[in-house]
Design a protein around this motif. Structure first.
Motif, PDB file in Angstrom:
ATOM      1  N   ASP A  80       0.792  -1.238  -0.007  1.00 56.33           N
ATOM      2  CA  ASP A  80      -0.041   0.049   0.004  1.00 56.33           C
ATOM      3  C   ASP A  80       0.887   1.258   0.090  1.00 56.33           C
ATOM      4  O   ASP A  80       0.535   2.243  -0.581  1.00 56.33           O
ATOM      5  CB  ASP A  80      -0.766   0.087   1.164  1.00 56.33           C
ATOM      6  CG  ASP A  80      -1.863  -0.847   1.119  1.00 56.33           C
ATOM      7  OD1 ASP A  80      -2.419  -1.308  -0.028  1.00 56.33           O
ATOM      8  OD2 ASP A  80      -2.838  -1.385   2.007  1.00 56.33           O
ATOM      9  N   SER A  81       1.951   1.196   0.770  1.00 61.28           N
ATOM     10  CA  SER A  81       2.806   2.398   0.824  1.00 61.28           C
ATOM     11  C   SER A  81       3.366   2.468  -0.677  1.00 61.28           C
ATOM     12  O   SER A  81       3.445   3.658  -1.070  1.00 61.28           O
ATOM     13  CB  SER A  81       3.998   2.084   1.839  1.00 61.28           C
ATOM     14  OG  SER A  81       4.725   3.081   1.535  1.00 61.28           O
ATOM     15  N   GLU A  82       3.927   1.414  -1.164  1.00 56.75           N
ATOM     16  CA  GLU A  82       4.381   1.636  -2.732  1.00 56.75           C
ATOM     17  C   GLU A  82       3.458   1.970  -3.835  1.00 56.75           C
ATOM     18  O   GLU A  82       3.603   2.705  -4.467  1.00 56.75           O
ATOM     19  CB  GLU A  82       4.990   0.159  -3.203  1.00 56.75           C
ATOM     20  CG  GLU A  82       6.336  -0.012  -2.248  1.00 56.75           C
ATOM     21  CD  GLU A  82       6.889  -1.646  -2.789  1.00 56.75           C
ATOM     22  OE1 GLU A  82       6.453  -1.906  -3.569  1.00 56.75           O
ATOM     23  OE2 GLU A  82       7.895  -1.593  -2.332  1.00 56.75           O
ATOM     24  N   ILE A  83       1.959   1.541  -3.637  1.00 58.19           N
ATOM     25  CA  ILE A  83       0.900   2.168  -4.435  1.00 58.19           C
ATOM     26  C   ILE A  83       1.013   3.686  -4.224  1.00 58.19           C
ATOM     27  O   ILE A  83       0.692   4.424  -5.161  1.00 58.19           O
ATOM     28  CB  ILE A  83      -0.332   1.431  -4.225  1.00 58.19           C
ATOM     29  CG1 ILE A  83      -0.383   0.006  -4.336  1.00 58.19           C
ATOM     30  CG2 ILE A  83      -1.423   2.271  -4.728  1.00 58.19           C
ATOM     31  CD1 ILE A  83      -1.584  -0.717  -4.069  1.00 58.19           C
ATOM     32  N   ARG A  84       1.030   4.327  -2.957  1.00 55.46           N
ATOM     33  CA  ARG A  84       0.871   5.658  -2.800  1.00 55.46           C
ATOM     34  C   ARG A  84       2.218   6.368  -3.602  1.00 55.46           C
ATOM     35  O   ARG A  84       2.057   7.381  -4.208  1.00 55.46           O
ATOM     36  CB  ARG A  84       0.760   6.135  -1.052  1.00 55.46           C
ATOM     37  CG  ARG A  84      -0.559   5.564  -0.786  1.00 55.46           C
ATOM     38  CD  ARG A  84      -0.631   6.250   0.660  1.00 55.46           C
ATOM     39  NE  ARG A  84       0.365   5.716   1.777  1.00 55.46           N
ATOM     40  CZ  ARG A  84       0.319   4.452   2.314  1.00 55.46           C
ATOM     41  NH1 ARG A  84      -1.224   3.807   2.225  1.00 55.46           N
ATOM     42  NH2 ARG A  84       1.197   3.924   3.163  1.00 55.46           N
ATOM     43  N   ASN A  87      -7.490  -0.310  -9.774  1.00 51.49           N
ATOM     44  CA  ASN A  87      -8.420   0.607  -8.995  1.00 51.49           C
ATOM     45  C   ASN A  87      -7.615   0.894  -7.630  1.00 51.49           C
ATOM     46  O   ASN A  87      -7.757   2.112  -7.304  1.00 51.49           O
ATOM     47  CB  ASN A  87      -9.558  -0.371  -8.672  1.00 51.49           C
ATOM     48  CG  ASN A  87     -10.514  -0.248  -9.594  1.00 51.49           C
ATOM     49  OD1 ASN A  87     -10.715   0.554 -10.704  1.00 51.49           O
ATOM     50  ND2 ASN A  87     -11.672  -1.184  -9.607  1.00 51.49           N
ATOM     51  N   ARG A  88      -6.728   0.452  -7.136  1.00 51.90           N
ATOM     52  CA  ARG A  88      -5.819   0.566  -6.059  1.00 51.90           C
ATOM     53  C   ARG A  88      -4.808   2.009  -6.379  1.00 51.90           C
ATOM     54  O   ARG A  88      -4.809   2.781  -5.760  1.00 51.90           O
ATOM     55  CB  ARG A  88      -5.070  -0.325  -5.487  1.00 51.90           C
ATOM     56  CG  ARG A  88      -5.798  -1.612  -4.955  1.00 51.90           C
ATOM     57  CD  ARG A  88      -4.902  -2.547  -4.242  1.00 51.90           C
ATOM     58  NE  ARG A  88      -5.757  -3.669  -3.840  1.00 51.90           N
ATOM     59  CZ  ARG A  88      -5.729  -5.126  -4.493  1.00 51.90           C
ATOM     60  NH1 ARG A  88      -4.889  -5.055  -5.377  1.00 51.90           N
ATOM     61  NH2 ARG A  88      -6.556  -5.979  -3.929  1.00 51.90           N
ATOM     62  N   ILE A  89      -4.330   1.895  -7.577  1.00 53.19           N
ATOM     63  CA  ILE A  89      -3.578   2.932  -8.286  1.00 53.19           C
ATOM     64  C   ILE A  89      -4.449   4.085  -8.277  1.00 53.19           C
ATOM     65  O   ILE A  89      -4.143   5.386  -7.951  1.00 53.19           O
ATOM     66  CB  ILE A  89      -2.738   2.435  -9.303  1.00 53.19           C
ATOM     67  CG1 ILE A  89      -1.769   1.217  -9.095  1.00 53.19           C
ATOM     68  CG2 ILE A  89      -2.088   3.611 -10.119  1.00 53.19           C
ATOM     69  CD1 ILE A  89      -1.221   0.638 -10.135  1.00 53.19           C
ATOM     70  N   ARG A  90      -5.428   3.914  -9.049  1.00 51.92           N
ATOM     71  CA  ARG A  90      -6.442   5.199  -9.294  1.00 51.92           C
ATOM     72  C   ARG A  90      -6.859   5.612  -8.190  1.00 51.92           C
ATOM     73  O   ARG A  90      -6.924   7.173  -8.114  1.00 51.92           O
ATOM     74  CB  ARG A  90      -7.607   4.649 -10.168  1.00 51.92           C
ATOM     75  CG  ARG A  90      -8.422   5.825 -10.969  1.00 51.92           C
ATOM     76  CD  ARG A  90      -9.309   5.375 -11.563  1.00 51.92           C
ATOM     77  NE  ARG A  90     -10.392   4.137 -11.027  1.00 51.92           N
ATOM     78  CZ  ARG A  90     -11.090   3.821 -11.891  1.00 51.92           C
ATOM     79  NH1 ARG A  90     -11.158   3.908 -13.521  1.00 51.92           N
ATOM     80  NH2 ARG A  90     -11.991   2.816 -11.565  1.00 51.92           N
ATOM     81  N   ASN A  91      -7.449   5.001  -7.252  1.00 50.05           N
ATOM     82  CA  ASN A  91      -7.833   5.686  -5.863  1.00 50.05           C
ATOM     83  C   ASN A  91      -6.608   6.534  -5.166  1.00 50.05           C
ATOM     84  O   ASN A  91      -6.879   7.490  -4.599  1.00 50.05           O
ATOM     85  CB  ASN A  91      -8.334   4.603  -4.875  1.00 50.05           C
ATOM     86  CG  ASN A  91      -9.403   3.905  -5.406  1.00 50.05           C
ATOM     87  OD1 ASN A  91     -10.241   4.535  -6.268  1.00 50.05           O
ATOM     88  ND2 ASN A  91      -9.909   2.573  -5.098  1.00 50.05           N
ATOM     89  N   ALA A  92      -5.412   6.108  -5.311  1.00 50.84           N
ATOM     90  CA  ALA A  92      -4.597   6.695  -4.421  1.00 50.84           C
ATOM     91  C   ALA A  92      -3.918   7.798  -5.166  1.00 50.84           C
ATOM     92  O   ALA A  92      -3.766   9.019  -4.555  1.00 50.84           O
ATOM     93  CB  ALA A  92      -2.971   5.725  -4.518  1.00 50.84           C
ATOM     94  N   LEU A  93      -4.020   7.823  -6.423  1.00 55.75           N
ATOM     95  CA  LEU A  93      -3.932   8.872  -7.428  1.00 55.75           C
ATOM     96  C   LEU A  93      -4.973  10.004  -7.111  1.00 55.75           C
ATOM     97  O   LEU A  93      -4.664  11.055  -6.928  1.00 55.75           O
ATOM     98  CB  LEU A  93      -3.851   8.581  -8.971  1.00 55.75           C
ATOM     99  CG  LEU A  93      -3.327   9.616  -9.859  1.00 55.75           C
ATOM    100  CD1 LEU A  93      -1.888   9.916  -9.502  1.00 55.75           C
ATOM    101  CD2 LEU A  93      -3.277   9.002 -11.324  1.00 55.75           C
ATOM    102  N   ASN A  94      -6.262   9.427  -7.100  1.00 56.02           N
ATOM    103  CA  ASN A  94      -7.244  10.398  -6.787  1.00 56.02           C
ATOM    104  C   ASN A  94      -7.196  11.146  -5.428  1.00 56.02           C
ATOM    105  O   ASN A  94      -7.387  12.485  -5.230  1.00 56.02           O
ATOM    106  CB  ASN A  94      -8.634   9.541  -6.697  1.00 56.02           C
ATOM    107  CG  ASN A  94      -9.792  10.704  -6.563  1.00 56.02           C
ATOM    108  OD1 ASN A  94      -9.908  11.222  -7.544  1.00 56.02           O
ATOM    109  ND2 ASN A  94     -10.701  10.416  -5.466  1.00 56.02           N
TER     110      ASN A  94
END
Length: 415
Positions: A326-330, A364-371
């Motif tokens: 999750d940290s890396e996704i952010r 979706n995880r990447i898009r949510n973090a980007l949002n």
């Protein structure tokens, strides 16, 4: 007497290039609309397109169907389009984990494929033996000869240059040695380039629906090295940002606890979000308590851990795995945000960022973090690559089609 200016052949090639560009971007189009776009007379466009039809490069596909009940008076528009079976193309893509060879139409429709999984232990000769054998098999199995093939495109991942004997001088790879090897068993036209560029091209040229927002994209490929390409396809001649490997050294976490062994700085992309970085972080928290699923599937030995296991452990909600990933996704979202605002593309296409078995959730995880980090406007600009792992050879196909077909106005490269 010295002559200046453009030759008749160059002018003819340029006009044909422009016709093909319009048809590629728009799909079926009338001669009248092409003439209006190119600011040429209808007679000139008719001469150009009729010759291309006679050569089989383009084809008439019928009358334009009006959406209104009453069609306008006068001559009806006849639509023309590229004949995507005019020639076929062979693509070869050589990356860190795969050698992919296949056959496609000019639209990127897959007709045949051969894939060889590899790792760092594979020998130089084994790669070229597989390529040679696969090209021969693809031609034989599909009953094709030289006259049916546009050429062969080779997309080579930058980290494979050393293994294949490709020298890089001032950032420019020299494919002379590889070209010589391939030329020893085929006289088909050859195109060599960076596989990242080829996959970016394929994401534009092989999209089944015509999408004007895929003409200028930023393309980010995940792997042991992060590679980035920015396209500029508004002109007949394609241009690309050639610095595909510069992303690795961008700082996305200046307060990181670790310094990079290669660059000596804190928080670079290579040291934060590549597979090697992920494994290094997990090695420090690996235990039966914090990573129970990962510990079990790797039999209590971290040397057995691979990224597929990490993905599975994330889905099984191993607490420490979740925290690291999750940290890396952010941090990935931070990188995408910075690349977006530094290049201002119409789309950012992400390649290899998602696990093929859980593609939508990963995206979706990447898009949510980007949002969260950049806002909805930037989050709405990202898309996943259309190139599947089993069809990676399409990178080579795209390179060959662009160079040998579109950039030559359809002139036969075998004649």
């Amino acid at each position: 007497m010295e002559q200046h200016g453009i030759s008749k052949l160059d002018l003819k090639r340029r006009n044909r290039m422009q016709v093909l560009k319009i048809l590629k971007q728009r799909g079926p189009t009338s001669r009248i609309d092409i003439a209006g776009t190119l600011e040429l007379t209808r007679a000139a466009v008719t001469i150009i397109t009729n010759e291309m039809i006679e050569q089989g490069i383009i084809q008439e596909i019928g009358e334009y169907k009006h959406v209104t009940e009453k069609a306008p008076r006068g001559r009806k528009k006849i639509l023309i389009d590229i004949n995507h079976h005019y020639k076929f193309v062979i693509g070869v893509t050589i990356e860190e984990d795969i050698v992919s060879v296949g056959l496609s139409t000019l639209a990127g429709a897959v007709l045949d494929k051969r894939n060889l999984s590899i790792d760092h232990t594979i020998e130089y000769n084994a790669i070229f033996d597989f390529v040679r054998k696969s090209i021969k098999e693809v031609l034989a199995d599909n009953c094709l000869d030289k006259s049916s093939i546009l050429g062969i495109g080779f997309g080579i991942f930058p980290t494979m240059y050393d293994k294949l004997g490709i020298d890089v001088r001032d950032g420019i790879p020299d494919y002379t040695k590889v070209r010589g090897i391939i030329k020893s068993y085929t006289d088909l036209p050859l195109v060599f380039d960076n596989s990242v560029k080829g996959t970016a091209m394929a994401n534009i040229d092989f999209l089944k629906t015509k999408d004007p927002n895929r003409q200028n994209i930023a393309f980010l490929q995940y792997g042991n090295n992060m590679n980035f390409v920015v396209t500029n396809l508004n002109e007949p001649i394609v241009s690309y940002d050639n610095r595909t490997g510069f992303v690795d050294k961008m700082i996305i976490n200046p307060y990181s606890e670790r310094t990079c062994e290669k660059c000596g700085r804190r928080g670079c992309v290579e040291n934060e979000i590549t597979p090697a970085a992920t494994l290094l972080k997990l090695d420090k928290v690996y235990s039966a308590e914090k990573t129970p699923y990962l510990y079990e599937v790797s039999k209590g030995n971290f040397k057995n851990v691979n990224m597929d296991m990490v993905q599975a452990a994330y889905d099984k909600e191993d607490p420490a795995v979740r925290e690291v990933v999750d940290s890396e996704i952010r941090l990935t979202a931070v990188l995408i945000n910075n690349l977006f605002f530094s290049t201002n593309p119409q789309k950012i296409v992400l390649h290899h960022f998602t696990n093929h078995t859980n593609n939508e959730n990963d995206f979706n995880r990447i898009r949510n973090a980007l949002n969260e980090i950049a806002g909805a406007a930037v989050a709405g600009k990202i898309e996943t690559s259309i190139i599947e792992d089993k069809h990676r050879f399409l990178s080579g196909c795209a390179l060959a089609i662009r160079e040998l077909f579109f950039n030559r106005g359809g002139f036969d490269t075998n004649s």
